[in-house]
Design a protein around this motif. Structure first.
Motif, PDB file in Angstrom:
ATOM      1  N   LEU A  63      81.624  13.369 -71.362  1.00 45.78           N
ATOM      2  CA  LEU A  63      80.827  13.596 -71.978  1.00 45.78           C
ATOM      3  C   LEU A  63      79.971  12.877 -71.150  1.00 45.78           C
ATOM      4  CD1 LEU A  63      81.642  14.005 -75.832  1.00 45.78           C
ATOM      5  CD2 LEU A  63      80.291  15.873 -74.893  1.00 45.78           C
ATOM      6  N   LEU A  64      80.674  11.535 -70.938  1.00 42.85           N
ATOM      7  CA  LEU A  64      79.169  10.728 -70.081  1.00 42.85           C
ATOM      8  C   LEU A  64      79.123  11.132 -68.537  1.00 42.85           C
ATOM      9  CD1 LEU A  64      78.044   7.895 -69.806  1.00 42.85           C
ATOM     10  CD2 LEU A  64      80.644   6.655 -68.902  1.00 42.85           C
ATOM     11  N   ASP A  65      80.665  11.866 -67.821  1.00 39.94           N
ATOM     12  CA  ASP A  65      79.824  12.284 -66.478  1.00 39.94           C
ATOM     13  C   ASP A  65      78.767  13.460 -67.056  1.00 39.94           C
ATOM     14  OD1 ASP A  65      81.777  10.484 -65.580  1.00 39.94           O
ATOM     15  OD2 ASP A  65      83.214  12.337 -65.193  1.00 39.94           O
ATOM     16  N   LYS A  94      76.005  11.018 -77.892  1.00 35.60           N
ATOM     17  CA  LYS A  94      77.566  11.069 -77.833  1.00 35.60           C
ATOM     18  C   LYS A  94      79.018  10.284 -77.336  1.00 35.60           C
ATOM     19  CE  LYS A  94      76.471  15.865 -78.852  1.00 35.60           C
ATOM     20  NZ  LYS A  94      76.267  17.594 -79.036  1.00 35.60           N
ATOM     21  N   ALA A  95      78.597  10.067 -76.152  1.00 37.05           N
ATOM     22  CA  ALA A  95      79.744   9.715 -75.229  1.00 37.05           C
ATOM     23  C   ALA A  95      79.992   8.028 -76.410  1.00 37.05           C
ATOM     24  CB  ALA A  95      79.498   9.348 -74.368  1.00 37.05           C
ATOM     25  N   ALA A  96      79.006   7.408 -76.347  1.00 33.53           N
ATOM     26  CA  ALA A  96      79.046   6.273 -76.345  1.00 33.53           C
ATOM     27  C   ALA A  96      79.548   6.042 -78.121  1.00 33.53           C
ATOM     28  CB  ALA A  96      77.447   5.746 -76.697  1.00 33.53           C
ATOM     29  N   LEU A  97      79.058   7.358 -79.004  1.00 33.43           N
ATOM     30  CA  LEU A  97      79.935   7.092 -80.742  1.00 33.43           C
ATOM     31  C   LEU A  97      81.395   7.368 -79.846  1.00 33.43           C
ATOM     32  CD1 LEU A  97      77.043   9.449 -82.267  1.00 33.43           C
ATOM     33  CD2 LEU A  97      77.473   6.597 -82.221  1.00 33.43           C
ATOM     34  N   LEU A  98      81.529   7.547 -79.151  1.00 32.49           N
ATOM     35  CA  LEU A  98      82.779   8.105 -79.148  1.00 32.49           C
ATOM     36  C   LEU A  98      83.965   7.330 -78.686  1.00 32.49           C
ATOM     37  CD1 LEU A  98      83.460  11.480 -78.216  1.00 32.49           C
ATOM     38  CD2 LEU A  98      83.162  10.657 -80.284  1.00 32.49           C
ATOM     39  N   ASP A 100      81.660   0.599 -70.899  1.00 34.86           N
ATOM     40  CA  ASP A 100      81.835   2.471 -70.826  1.00 34.86           C
ATOM     41  C   ASP A 100      80.818   2.807 -71.792  1.00 34.86           C
ATOM     42  OD1 ASP A 100      83.079   2.505 -68.446  1.00 34.86           O
ATOM     43  OD2 ASP A 100      84.903   3.196 -69.482  1.00 34.86           O
ATOM     44  N   ARG A 101      80.922   1.724 -73.288  1.00 28.38           N
ATOM     45  CA  ARG A 101      80.008   1.906 -74.055  1.00 28.38           C
ATOM     46  C   ARG A 101      78.568   1.754 -73.837  1.00 28.38           C
ATOM     47  NH1 ARG A 101      80.829   0.392 -80.312  1.00 28.38           N
ATOM     48  NH2 ARG A 101      78.609   1.884 -81.023  1.00 28.38           N
ATOM     49  N   ARG A 102      78.688   0.612 -72.765  1.00 24.63           N
ATOM     50  CA  ARG A 102      77.434   0.026 -73.037  1.00 24.63           C
ATOM     51  C   ARG A 102      76.691   1.126 -71.479  1.00 24.63           C
ATOM     52  NH1 ARG A 102      80.451  -4.475 -73.482  1.00 24.63           N
ATOM     53  NH2 ARG A 102      80.430  -4.871 -71.166  1.00 24.63           N
ATOM     54  N   LYS A 103      77.511   1.762 -70.918  1.00 24.19           N
ATOM     55  CA  LYS A 103      76.583   2.675 -70.088  1.00 24.19           C
ATOM     56  C   LYS A 103      76.437   3.575 -70.326  1.00 24.19           C
ATOM     57  CE  LYS A 103      80.145   1.315 -65.867  1.00 24.19           C
ATOM     58  NZ  LYS A 103      81.390   1.850 -65.443  1.00 24.19           N
ATOM     59  N   ALA A 104      76.608   4.370 -71.309  1.00 24.18           N
ATOM     60  CA  ALA A 104      76.509   5.417 -72.219  1.00 24.18           C
ATOM     61  C   ALA A 104      75.502   5.157 -72.471  1.00 24.18           C
ATOM     62  CB  ALA A 104      77.660   6.135 -73.499  1.00 24.18           C
ATOM     63  N   GLU A 106      70.946  -0.780 -78.808  1.00 25.12           N
ATOM     64  CA  GLU A 106      72.959  -0.779 -79.557  1.00 25.12           C
ATOM     65  C   GLU A 106      73.549  -1.811 -78.204  1.00 25.12           C
ATOM     66  OE1 GLU A 106      72.979   3.678 -79.549  1.00 25.12           O
ATOM     67  OE2 GLU A 106      72.349   3.541 -81.618  1.00 25.12           O
ATOM     68  N   ILE A 107      73.095  -1.918 -77.434  1.00 26.57           N
ATOM     69  CA  ILE A 107      73.162  -2.517 -76.379  1.00 26.57           C
ATOM     70  C   ILE A 107      73.893  -4.069 -75.947  1.00 26.57           C
ATOM     71  CG2 ILE A 107      73.727  -3.434 -73.703  1.00 26.57           C
ATOM     72  CD1 ILE A 107      72.740  -1.305 -73.134  1.00 26.57           C
ATOM     73  N   LEU A 108      72.811  -4.544 -77.211  1.00 35.28           N
ATOM     74  CA  LEU A 108      72.038  -6.484 -77.732  1.00 35.28           C
ATOM     75  C   LEU A 108      73.551  -6.079 -78.322  1.00 35.28           C
ATOM     76  CD1 LEU A 108      68.506  -7.155 -77.024  1.00 35.28           C
ATOM     77  CD2 LEU A 108      70.579  -7.158 -75.440  1.00 35.28           C
ATOM     78  N   ALA A 109      73.509  -5.213 -79.657  1.00 34.94           N
ATOM     79  CA  ALA A 109      74.342  -5.520 -80.988  1.00 34.94           C
ATOM     80  C   ALA A 109      75.758  -5.532 -80.427  1.00 34.94           C
ATOM     81  CB  ALA A 109      74.093  -4.736 -81.689  1.00 34.94           C
TER      82      ALA A 109
END
Length: 487
Positions: free
Chosen positions: A56-58, A78-82, A88-92, A115-118
């Motif tokens: 999903l991220l790609d 969607k990728a960040a939620l998974l 990787d999550r912060r990249k998403a 969300e990144i800051l959290a």
């Protein structure tokens, strides 16, 4: 599954993942389109596969590269939620925020960056996320319609206060000020512009804040605060014409609050080459009158002189103002003249008093030439007073010591003989004043004083004339009056 001979046959989803990995680093449009196709194939085959989040991220990156920002934002979200908390999550989340920012979904972008800051970002990631939260808030405020000016002002203020070191913090506070003006919140606008001004910005933003404050303070009646801003703007202004307007506006507003600064700004504005002659003259004159009211005679005389000089450079402009300036310059010298007496050593003191009279008289004469009716009347009366005073000073001068009584009588006779022509000059000046007043159908306190002096000096001739309806009815003695235009 294995091919004949024992070779393993990979499933289609695995091949899709591998293809995504192979093509993801390529940024040409065909490659990115292929990434999207292969990623979707994986998602259909294994919607809950262990690599679904990365796929999903790609796909999100590929959509972004293809400028399909809405798809990029949704896929990255969607990728960040998974993905678990980590790089990787912060990249998403960053990809989702960037994509939403591109489609003007600034509220969604702000949420993604927050969300990144959290999570647990690195210092660099935190700094970058905060920057984009601020940008998102700023653009969100910028996009608000005029009817939501107050909400926009609140958002701009929030940016400046939440991110005080951000590169757009001062711009945000300035925009909070302009939005508050639009919303009719003058007090809030002043607070915002003051915050920008107090930052000491030596740029357009700082200057524009001062400009706004000048107008707003003037609107609210804070003349002193408005004047200070106009003075500051005038000092910075390069254009001579605009500089003059600003300085003279400052001078107007300082009047009654800070007379010294008012005079300084009047003089500074009047001294500019671009200032129109009439404005130059009236400005110097107002500075002079201000100084005179405060008893600053030398300063007032200097400004009156500048007024006259400005008139001489443009003789058709405001002659009545130049006449008043000449009269006041004469008045300063006349006051000094009246303090002088003719006492031993007689030659020296006589010369000093005579010179003082001439210094004031020459100015009165010029004031008569160009002044209005009131200035002419006042100047002619003063000339009469000056000659009268000089006659009196001569008669009051003490005789030299050692004279016999006959010699003293002879000395007094000689003084009276010398004083008589001077008295005639006084009467002549008074008569001219009376004649021009009758000719112009003009009456003033100066004319009344003149009439009283003529009655006192020549009662047989003038005391009987008081029944005339002065100044409307001319009297026989005034036939042949020289008209003002021929004076």
């Amino acid at each position: 599954a294995r091919k004949p001979g024992g070779a393993r046959e990979e499933p289609a989803w695995y091949m899709a993942v591998q293809s995504v990995n192979d093509t993801a680093s390529k940024t040409d449009r065909d490659s990115q389109t292929e990434v999207v196709r292969l990623a979707r194939e994986y998602e259909r085959a294994l919607p809950k596969g262990e690599r679904i989040a990365q796929v999903l991220l790609d796909r999100g990156r590929a959509h972004f590269n293809l400028r399909e920002f809405a798809e990029a934002a949704e896929t990255a979200h969607k990728a960040a939620l998974l993905l678990p908390d980590g790089p990787d999550r912060r990249k998403a989340q960053r990809l989702s925020g960037d994509a939403r920012f591109q489609i003007s979904d600034y509220a969604g972008a702000e949420k993604a960056f927050r969300e990144i800051l959290a999570g647990s970002p690195t210092p660099k990631e935190r700094q970058n996320a905060m920057k984009w939260v601020a940008f998102s808030l700023f653009r969100r405020a910028e996009e608000m319609p005029p009817e939501k000016a107050q909400a926009a002002a609140d958002l701009f203020t929030r940016v400046a206060r939440e991110f005080p070191t951000h590169e757009i913090a001062q711009t945000a506070m300035f925009r909070a000020g302009t939005a508050s003006v639009e919303a009719g919140k003058t007090s809030d606008a002043i607070t915002a512009f003051l915050a920008v001004e107090s930052a000491g910005l030596d740029n357009t933003l700082g200057t524009d804040s001062t400009r706004w404050l000048a107008r707003l303070y003037e609107k609210t009646g804070d003349r002193a605060a408005a004047a200070e801003r106009y003075e500051r703007l005038g000092a910075k202004e390069v254009s001579g014409a605009e500089k003059g307007k600003l300085l003279l506006r400052a001078a107007e507003l300082f009047t009654g609050n800070d007379e010294a600064r008012s005079r300084r700004n009047f003089a500074a504005g009047a001294s500019l080459p671009e200032t129109p002659p009439d404005v130059r003259m009236s400005s110097f004159f107002r500075a002079a009158e201000s100084a005179r009211a405060e008893g600053k005679i030398e300063e007032a005389d200097r400004y009156f002189e500048e007024t006259v000089n400005a008139h001489r450079r443009a003789p058709s402009v405001l002659p009545e103002v130049a006449g008043k300036a000449l009269f006041q310059r004469a008045e300063f010298r006349f006051a000094r003249y009246r303090t002088l007496s003719i006492v031993p050593p007689l030659t020296k003191t006589f010369a000093a008093k005579q010179a003082a009279l001439e210094a004031s008289a020459s100015l009165y004469v010029e004031a008569v030439r160009i002044g209005d009716a009131d200035t002419i009347s006042a100047s002619l009366h003063r000339l009469g007073e000056g000659f009268e005073d000089f006659r009196t000073a001569i008669l009051a001068s003490p005789p030299p010591r050692g004279l016999s009584e006959p010699e003293r009588e002879e000395y007094v006779f000689l003084l009276e003989e010398k004083a008589a022509p001077i008295e005639e000059k006084a009467i002549d000046a008074y008569q001219k004043n009376l004649r021009q007043a009758v000719a112009a159908d003009f009456f003033s306190p100066w004319v009344k004083k003149t009439l009283n002096r003529l009655i006192a000096l020549r009662p047989a001739r003038f005391a009987k004339k008081r029944e005339y309806a002065f100044p409307v009815v001319p009297v026989p003695e005034f036939v042949g009056v020289i008209e003002r235009g021929k004076r």
